[in-house]
Design a protein around this motif. Structure first.
Motif, PDB file in Angstrom:
ATOM      1  N   SER A 141      40.978  14.850  58.700  1.00  0.00           N
ATOM      2  CA  SER A 141      41.527  16.104  58.178  1.00  0.00           C
ATOM      3  C   SER A 141      42.158  15.919  56.799  1.00  0.00           C
ATOM      4  CB  SER A 141      42.562  16.684  59.149  1.00  0.00           C
ATOM      5  OG  SER A 141      43.603  15.746  59.382  1.00  0.00           O
ATOM      6  N   ASN A 142      42.770  14.755  56.574  1.00  0.00           N
ATOM      7  CA  ASN A 142      43.390  14.491  55.274  1.00  0.00           C
ATOM      8  C   ASN A 142      42.438  13.800  54.303  1.00  0.00           C
ATOM      9  OD1 ASN A 142      45.870  15.560  56.120  1.00  0.00           O
ATOM     10  ND2 ASN A 142      46.466  13.613  57.054  1.00  0.00           N
ATOM     11  N   LYS A 143      41.305  13.320  54.828  1.00  0.00           N
ATOM     12  CA  LYS A 143      40.321  12.629  53.997  1.00  0.00           C
ATOM     13  C   LYS A 143      38.922  13.130  54.373  1.00  0.00           C
ATOM     14  CE  LYS A 143      43.260   8.508  54.007  1.00  0.00           C
ATOM     15  NZ  LYS A 143      43.364   7.085  54.406  1.00  0.00           N
ATOM     16  N   PRO A 144      38.618  14.379  54.098  1.00  0.00           N
ATOM     17  CA  PRO A 144      37.328  14.941  54.505  1.00  0.00           C
ATOM     18  C   PRO A 144      36.156  14.213  53.861  1.00  0.00           C
ATOM     19  CG  PRO A 144      38.460  16.400  52.972  1.00  0.00           C
ATOM     20  CD  PRO A 144      39.434  15.357  53.369  1.00  0.00           C
ATOM     21  N   GLY A 145      35.072  14.092  54.628  1.00  0.00           N
ATOM     22  CA  GLY A 145      33.870  13.450  54.115  1.00  0.00           C
ATOM     23  C   GLY A 145      33.898  11.936  54.159  1.00  0.00           C
ATOM     24  N   MET A 146      34.875  11.353  54.841  1.00  0.00           N
ATOM     25  CA  MET A 146      34.972   9.895  54.903  1.00  0.00           C
ATOM     26  C   MET A 146      33.797   9.331  55.694  1.00  0.00           C
ATOM     27  SD  MET A 146      38.399   7.718  55.732  1.00  0.00           S
ATOM     28  CE  MET A 146      38.609   6.076  55.050  1.00  0.00           C
ATOM     29  N   GLU A 147      33.278   8.174  55.247  1.00  0.00           N
ATOM     30  CA  GLU A 147      32.149   7.524  55.889  1.00  0.00           C
ATOM     31  C   GLU A 147      32.504   6.068  56.152  1.00  0.00           C
ATOM     32  OE1 GLU A 147      28.444   8.181  53.908  1.00  0.00           O
ATOM     33  OE2 GLU A 147      29.035  10.172  53.194  1.00  0.00           O
ATOM     34  N   ILE A 148      31.539   5.326  56.693  1.00  0.00           N
ATOM     35  CA  ILE A 148      31.766   3.918  56.999  1.00  0.00           C
ATOM     36  C   ILE A 148      30.727   3.087  56.267  1.00  0.00           C
ATOM     37  CG2 ILE A 148      30.369   4.037  59.112  1.00  0.00           C
ATOM     38  CD1 ILE A 148      32.337   1.955  60.312  1.00  0.00           C
ATOM     39  N   SER A 149      31.148   1.970  55.717  1.00  0.00           N
ATOM     40  CA  SER A 149      30.225   1.110  54.976  1.00  0.00           C
ATOM     41  C   SER A 149      29.265   0.416  55.933  1.00  0.00           C
ATOM     42  CB  SER A 149      31.007   0.067  54.177  1.00  0.00           C
ATOM     43  OG  SER A 149      31.610  -0.884  55.046  1.00  0.00           O
ATOM     44  N   ASP A 150      28.120  -0.010  55.405  1.00  0.00           N
ATOM     45  CA  ASP A 150      27.123  -0.694  56.233  1.00  0.00           C
ATOM     46  C   ASP A 150      27.687  -1.989  56.801  1.00  0.00           C
ATOM     47  OD1 ASP A 150      25.317   1.303  55.696  1.00  0.00           O
ATOM     48  OD2 ASP A 150      24.318   0.235  54.062  1.00  0.00           O
ATOM     49  N   GLY A 181      39.945   4.511  50.403  1.00  0.00           N
ATOM     50  CA  GLY A 181      38.798   5.086  49.719  1.00  0.00           C
ATOM     51  C   GLY A 181      38.077   6.103  50.575  1.00  0.00           C
ATOM     52  N   THR A 182      36.854   6.403  50.161  1.00  0.00           N
ATOM     53  CA  THR A 182      36.043   7.369  50.910  1.00  0.00           C
ATOM     54  C   THR A 182      35.177   6.681  51.956  1.00  0.00           C
ATOM     55  OG1 THR A 182      34.320   7.242  49.210  1.00  0.00           O
ATOM     56  CG2 THR A 182      35.968   8.990  48.991  1.00  0.00           C
ATOM     57  N   PHE A 183      35.190   5.338  51.959  1.00  0.00           N
ATOM     58  CA  PHE A 183      34.428   4.566  52.940  1.00  0.00           C
ATOM     59  C   PHE A 183      35.371   3.653  53.717  1.00  0.00           C
ATOM     60  CE2 PHE A 183      30.860   5.898  50.456  1.00  0.00           C
ATOM     61  CZ  PHE A 183      29.751   5.819  51.319  1.00  0.00           C
ATOM     62  N   ILE A 184      35.122   3.529  55.006  1.00  0.00           N
ATOM     63  CA  ILE A 184      35.824   2.521  55.806  1.00  0.00           C
ATOM     64  C   ILE A 184      35.204   1.174  55.476  1.00  0.00           C
ATOM     65  CG2 ILE A 184      36.233   1.653  58.141  1.00  0.00           C
ATOM     66  CD1 ILE A 184      36.279   4.528  59.106  1.00  0.00           C
ATOM     67  N   GLN A 185      36.035   0.244  55.014  1.00  0.00           N
ATOM     68  CA  GLN A 185      35.568  -1.084  54.639  1.00  0.00           C
ATOM     69  C   GLN A 185      35.991  -2.105  55.694  1.00  0.00           C
ATOM     70  OE1 GLN A 185      33.562  -1.321  52.188  1.00  0.00           O
ATOM     71  NE2 GLN A 185      33.946   0.561  51.008  1.00  0.00           N
ATOM     72  N   MET A 186      35.494  -3.330  55.534  1.00  0.00           N
ATOM     73  CA  MET A 186      35.809  -4.387  56.497  1.00  0.00           C
ATOM     74  C   MET A 186      37.313  -4.583  56.641  1.00  0.00           C
ATOM     75  SD  MET A 186      33.229  -6.016  57.993  1.00  0.00           S
ATOM     76  CE  MET A 186      33.719  -7.726  58.187  1.00  0.00           C
ATOM     77  N   GLN A 187      38.037  -4.539  55.524  1.00  0.00           N
ATOM     78  CA  GLN A 187      39.475  -4.797  55.583  1.00  0.00           C
ATOM     79  C   GLN A 187      40.255  -3.692  56.290  1.00  0.00           C
ATOM     80  OE1 GLN A 187      37.721  -4.611  52.748  1.00  0.00           O
ATOM     81  NE2 GLN A 187      38.667  -3.232  51.246  1.00  0.00           N
ATOM     82  N   ASP A 188      39.591  -2.554  56.537  1.00  0.00           N
ATOM     83  CA  ASP A 188      40.255  -1.458  57.253  1.00  0.00           C
ATOM     84  C   ASP A 188      40.166  -1.615  58.763  1.00  0.00           C
ATOM     85  OD1 ASP A 188      40.794  -0.203  54.792  1.00  0.00           O
ATOM     86  OD2 ASP A 188      38.799   0.717  54.777  1.00  0.00           O
ATOM     87  N   LEU A 189      39.353  -2.577  59.222  1.00  0.00           N
ATOM     88  CA  LEU A 189      39.154  -2.766  60.657  1.00  0.00           C
ATOM     89  C   LEU A 189      40.271  -3.613  61.258  1.00  0.00           C
ATOM     90  CD1 LEU A 189      35.316  -3.523  60.712  1.00  0.00           C
ATOM     91  CD2 LEU A 189      36.468  -1.301  60.952  1.00  0.00           C
ATOM     92  N   PRO A 190      40.542  -3.457  62.549  1.00  0.00           N
ATOM     93  CA  PRO A 190      41.554  -4.281  63.216  1.00  0.00           C
ATOM     94  C   PRO A 190      41.168  -5.756  63.185  1.00  0.00           C
ATOM     95  CG  PRO A 190      40.988  -2.372  64.552  1.00  0.00           C
ATOM     96  CD  PRO A 190      39.988  -2.426  63.443  1.00  0.00           C
ATOM     97  N   SER A 191      42.162  -6.620  63.319  1.00  0.00           N
ATOM     98  CA  SER A 191      41.911  -8.061  63.256  1.00  0.00           C
ATOM     99  C   SER A 191      40.971  -8.532  64.350  1.00  0.00           C
ATOM    100  CB  SER A 191      43.242  -8.825  63.346  1.00  0.00           C
ATOM    101  OG  SER A 191      43.947  -8.475  64.527  1.00  0.00           O
ATOM    102  N   ALA A 192      40.944  -7.822  65.503  1.00  0.00           N
ATOM    103  CA  ALA A 192      40.037  -8.218  66.584  1.00  0.00           C
ATOM    104  C   ALA A 192      38.588  -8.183  66.123  1.00  0.00           C
ATOM    105  CB  ALA A 192      40.221  -7.296  67.794  1.00  0.00           C
ATOM    106  N   MET A 193      38.254  -7.220  65.266  1.00  0.00           N
ATOM    107  CA  MET A 193      36.896  -7.128  64.738  1.00  0.00           C
ATOM    108  C   MET A 193      36.667  -8.149  63.621  1.00  0.00           C
ATOM    109  SD  MET A 193      37.905  -4.244  66.101  1.00  0.00           S
ATOM    110  CE  MET A 193      37.348  -2.957  67.191  1.00  0.00           C
ATOM    111  N   LEU A 194      37.694  -8.380  62.808  1.00  0.00           N
ATOM    112  CA  LEU A 194      37.550  -9.312  61.691  1.00  0.00           C
ATOM    113  C   LEU A 194      37.337 -10.741  62.182  1.00  0.00           C
ATOM    114  CD1 LEU A 194      40.338  -7.992  59.292  1.00  0.00           C
ATOM    115  CD2 LEU A 194      37.885  -7.575  59.156  1.00  0.00           C
ATOM    116  N   TYR A 195      37.962 -11.085  63.309  1.00  0.00           N
ATOM    117  CA  TYR A 195      37.859 -12.433  63.835  1.00  0.00           C
ATOM    118  C   TYR A 195      36.768 -12.582  64.883  1.00  0.00           C
ATOM    119  CZ  TYR A 195      42.160 -13.934  61.566  1.00  0.00           C
ATOM    120  OH  TYR A 195      43.105 -14.269  60.641  1.00  0.00           O
ATOM    121  N   HIS A 196      36.099 -11.473  65.194  1.00  0.00           N
ATOM    122  CA  HIS A 196      35.108 -11.507  66.270  1.00  0.00           C
ATOM    123  C   HIS A 196      33.904 -12.360  65.891  1.00  0.00           C
ATOM    124  CE1 HIS A 196      32.553 -10.300  69.554  1.00  0.00           C
ATOM    125  NE2 HIS A 196      31.637  -9.835  68.723  1.00  0.00           N
ATOM    126  N   VAL A 197      33.459 -13.172  66.839  1.00  0.00           N
ATOM    127  CA  VAL A 197      32.247 -13.975  66.664  1.00  0.00           C
ATOM    128  C   VAL A 197      31.199 -13.445  67.622  1.00  0.00           C
ATOM    129  CG1 VAL A 197      31.229 -16.277  66.802  1.00  0.00           C
ATOM    130  CG2 VAL A 197      33.594 -16.013  66.049  1.00  0.00           C
TER     131      VAL A 197
END
Length: 259
Positions: A141-150, A181-197
């Motif tokens: 609602s505060n960031k309309p049109g937001m997407e997620i990076s590949d 930004g307008t895209f969700i980037q890797m650094q926006d993800l929780p640490s569980a995803m960043l450290y996931h193998v």
């Protein structure tokens, strides 16, 4: 009407009153009579969520109500007919609950007329992109049109999601709230995803892969925070001492002007 009842969130006495109702003076605090949800639903649907959490002492009353299509409000001698259909859901193994005495066998067979098994999110990952779009529309609602990076989408597709859709929703809500930004980037993800193998066919853990991912996550967190090690540690969900140790271990240098 569609009437949901969370059997795991209410105390036993309140569940009984919620389902069957009560008359004035039936218990302390019952200042007036109240119709139970089974009757209030009319010819609609009562959804008993987390039915496996229903206390064993209430299961016999529910069984009788389902068999007779009648309920007796607390403190009343009169029985009331109800026509609502019942849908029950659980994430517990009810058959195991029967064996350890936590769930009545007769109630299980009364409920188990038509069974729909919902597979875990890890078993239907093709749904993840559509779910992400849905949650982005809900929380942008505060960031309309937001997407997620590949890159971020690829990481979410490779995650096992032990918390299923609730965990995915929380992840997207967090990313939308913290993303700049307008895209969700890797650094926006929780640490569980960043450290996931990603799991491999071999049960042996590739330590080099884990260390590479950990190093990458730390570098991204430092980049996001402008070199602020304390903020980077908070972003990664680790302690300040830990990030200092990891910086030394991996030989990651932080520009003093940025720290």
């Amino acid at each position: 009407p569609f009437v949901p009842v969370d059997c795991g969130a209410l105390p036993p006495t309140l569940i009984e009153s919620e389902l069957f109702g009560h008359v004035k003076g039936a218990f302390t605090g019952a200042a007036q009579s109240r119709q139970g949800l089974l009757a209030a639903a009319g010819s609609g649907t009562v959804f008993l969520d987390e039915i496996g959490e229903l206390p064993i002492e209430l299961q016999s009353r529910l069984l009788r109500a389902l068999q007779e299509h009648e309920i007796r409000p607390l403190g009343s001698n009169e029985r009331i007919r109800f026509e609502a259909r019942i849908i029950a859901a659980t994430n517990l193994d009810l058959e195991a609950g029967i064996k350890n005495g936590k769930f009545r066998k007769d109630l299980f067979f009364r409920l188990n007329v038509v069974t729909i098994k919902m597979p875990s999110l890890r078993d239907r990952k093709e749904d993840i992109p559509a779910l992400i779009r849905h949650f982005l529309e809900r929380y942008d609602s505060n960031k309309p049109g937001m997407e997620i990076s590949d890159e971020a989408l690829g990481r979410l597709m490779g995650y096992d999601w032990p918390g299923n859709i609730r965990e995915l929703e929380n992840c997207i809500q967090r990313a939308v709230s913290l993303g700049s930004g307008t895209f969700i980037q890797m650094q926006d993800l929780p640490s569980a995803m960043l450290y996931h193998v990603v799991r491999k066919s071999s049960s042996r853990l590739d330590l080099n892969t884990l260390q590479a991912l950990e190093r990458q996550a730390i570098r991204q967190a430092l980049q996001t925070t402008g070199g602020d090690r304390v903020r980077a540690a908070k972003l990664l969900g680790i302690g300040k001492t830990t990030i200092y140790r990891k910086l030394k271990e991996y030989g990651i240098e932080v520009n003093p002007a940025e720290a």
